[in-house]
Design a protein around this motif. Structure first.
Motif, short mmCIF file in Angstrom:
data_model
loop_
_atom_site.label_atom_id
_atom_site.label_comp_id
_atom_site.label_asym_id
_atom_site.label_seq_id
_atom_site.Cartn_x
_atom_site.Cartn_y
_atom_site.Cartn_z
N ALA A 44 0.81 -1.22 0.00
CA ALA A 44 0.00 0.00 0.00
C ALA A 44 0.85 1.27 0.00
N GLU A 45 2.11 1.16 0.40
CA GLU A 45 2.97 2.33 0.41
C GLU A 45 3.58 2.61 -0.97
N LYS A 46 3.37 1.67 -1.91
CA LYS A 46 3.91 1.83 -3.27
C LYS A 46 2.88 1.28 -4.26
N LEU A 47 1.75 1.93 -4.38
CA LEU A 47 0.67 1.42 -5.21
C LEU A 47 1.04 1.49 -6.70
N PRO A 48 0.91 0.40 -7.42
CA PRO A 48 1.29 0.37 -8.84
C PRO A 48 0.16 0.80 -9.77
N PHE A 49 -0.48 1.91 -9.44
CA PHE A 49 -1.59 2.42 -10.23
C PHE A 49 -1.33 3.89 -10.58
N PRO A 50 -1.89 4.36 -11.70
CA PRO A 50 -1.67 5.75 -12.10
C PRO A 50 -2.42 6.74 -11.20
N ASP A 51 -2.01 7.99 -11.27
CA ASP A 51 -2.71 9.06 -10.55
C ASP A 51 -4.15 9.16 -11.04
N ASN A 52 -5.02 9.59 -10.12
CA ASN A 52 -6.40 9.97 -10.49
C ASN A 52 -7.13 8.86 -11.23
N TYR A 53 -7.06 7.64 -10.72
CA TYR A 53 -7.60 6.49 -11.44
C TYR A 53 -8.90 5.93 -10.84
N PHE A 54 -9.00 5.91 -9.51
CA PHE A 54 -10.12 5.22 -8.86
C PHE A 54 -11.18 6.19 -8.34
N ASP A 55 -12.43 5.73 -8.40
CA ASP A 55 -13.55 6.49 -7.82
C ASP A 55 -13.61 6.28 -6.31
N ARG A 56 -13.24 5.12 -5.87
CA ARG A 56 -13.25 4.80 -4.44
C ARG A 56 -12.00 4.00 -4.10
N VAL A 57 -11.43 4.29 -2.93
CA VAL A 57 -10.35 3.48 -2.36
C VAL A 57 -10.76 3.12 -0.94
N THR A 58 -10.63 1.85 -0.59
CA THR A 58 -11.01 1.40 0.75
C THR A 58 -9.88 0.59 1.38
N VAL A 59 -9.81 0.65 2.70
CA VAL A 59 -8.92 -0.22 3.46
C VAL A 59 -9.61 -0.54 4.77
N ALA A 60 -9.84 -1.83 5.01
CA ALA A 60 -10.54 -2.26 6.21
C ALA A 60 -9.62 -3.12 7.08
N PHE A 61 -9.34 -2.63 8.26
CA PHE A 61 -8.53 -3.35 9.25
C PHE A 61 -7.14 -3.70 8.71
N GLY A 62 -6.59 -2.79 7.91
CA GLY A 62 -5.25 -3.01 7.37
C GLY A 62 -4.29 -1.88 7.65
N LEU A 63 -4.82 -0.68 7.85
CA LEU A 63 -3.94 0.49 8.00
C LEU A 63 -3.03 0.36 9.22
N ARG A 64 -3.55 -0.19 10.31
CA ARG A 64 -2.74 -0.23 11.54
C ARG A 64 -1.52 -1.13 11.40
N ASN A 65 -1.53 -2.04 10.41
CA ASN A 65 -0.38 -2.94 10.21
C ASN A 65 0.69 -2.34 9.31
N MET A 66 0.42 -1.16 8.74
CA MET A 66 1.36 -0.55 7.81
C MET A 66 2.42 0.24 8.57
N THR A 67 3.66 0.13 8.12
CA THR A 67 4.77 0.77 8.84
C THR A 67 4.72 2.28 8.71
N HIS A 68 4.51 2.79 7.50
CA HIS A 68 4.48 4.23 7.26
C HIS A 68 3.05 4.61 6.83
N LYS A 69 2.21 4.79 7.82
CA LYS A 69 0.79 5.05 7.53
C LYS A 69 0.60 6.33 6.72
N GLU A 70 1.42 7.34 6.99
CA GLU A 70 1.28 8.60 6.28
C GLU A 70 1.63 8.44 4.79
N VAL A 71 2.59 7.56 4.51
CA VAL A 71 2.96 7.29 3.11
C VAL A 71 1.82 6.55 2.42
N ALA A 72 1.25 5.56 3.09
CA ALA A 72 0.15 4.80 2.51
C ALA A 72 -1.06 5.69 2.25
N LEU A 73 -1.38 6.59 3.18
CA LEU A 73 -2.51 7.49 2.98
C LEU A 73 -2.27 8.43 1.81
#
Length: 244
Positions: A118-147
């Motif tokens: 999630a900290e290095k998403l392989p998708f282009p800018d401005n691509y998705f209408d919705r992005v969701t993450v359920a019960f996964g953010l707390r496991n990410m090392t650099h939450k601010e980078v993922a957001l």
């Protein structure tokens, strides 16, 4: 020695955390849905249903489900987006992703899946209408980078939805702590044959930013109109934000 971070209450290097989190989810993948039902008394299904309602996915939408695990959200979104839409199920953990893929196939749903960070998403800018993450953010090392990555791949006008365990209502804190540190590991030991992973779950919840802190982090990541909904007295919270 690499940079340090938290794995539950332990202080570990960032590399060690990645390996430890991977180990947790490789271990629990087979019993993940069963344990979710047991430890939340089925409440996680209501929290996810509320998230789906707030997402308001329409036919033709492009949706990215990050740390999508066993595919509960991705499955719901795929039905709503329809054949004209595009719903991606992604996770950093191969065991979880395989479990989610098989579950969706058994439901007759075929969605693109991708093993990714999630900290290095392989998708282009401005691509998705919705992005969701359920019960996964707390496991990410650099939450601010993922957001920031989640904000990047959203279209202008798109919405980010973060469902995560949060800070429970203070009068319930002692009871919640007893349940978290005594009952959860016991359930993990007897159902999933893994007490340690569920002890980590309880610790990781305490180390995760509270409702107001996560709201500010989403604003710093560039999201607007950020608000949150406390669910089950704050056991979980849904944060939403819009990319303008």
């Amino acid at each position: 020695m690499g940079k340090t971070t938290h794995f539950g209450y332990q202080k570990v290097t960032e590399e060690e955390k990645a390996d430890k989190v991977a180990g947790v989810f490789h271990s629990v993948a087979g019993n993940y849905d069963l344990m979710n039902d047991v430890m939340s008394v089925g409440m996680h299904r209501l929290w996810k249903a509320f998230t789906v309602s707030q997402a308001a996915v329409r036919p033709g939408f492009k949706v990215l489900d990050i740390a999508g695990g066993t595919g509960d959200l991705a499955g719901a979104f795929a039905k709503q987006a329809g054949s004209a839409g595009q719903v991606w199920l992604t996770d950093i953990n191969e065991s979880m992703l395989h479990t989610g893929r098989n579950k969706l196939l058994n439901m007759g749903l075929v969605v693109p899946i991708l093993l990714c960070d999630a900290e290095k998403l392989p998708f282009p800018d401005n691509y998705f209408d919705r992005v969701t993450v359920a019960f996964g953010l707390r496991n990410m090392t650099h939450k601010e980078v993922a957001l920031a990555e989640m904000q990047r791949v959203l279209k202008p006008g798109g919405k980010l939805l973060v469902l995560e365990f949060s800070r429970v209502w203070k009068p319930l804190q002692n009871l919640y702590d007893t349940y978290s540190f005594s009952v959860l590991p016991w359930l993990g030991k007897h159902i999933a044959k893994d007490a340690d992973s569920y002890r980590y779950l309880a610790e990781s919840i305490r180390m995760h930013p509270d409702q107001e802190t996560l709201q500010r982090m989403m604003q710093v990541a560039g999201l607007e109109c950020v608000r949150y909904f406390n669910l089950s007295a704050g056991v979980a919270a849904l944060h939403t934000g819009i990319k303008l």
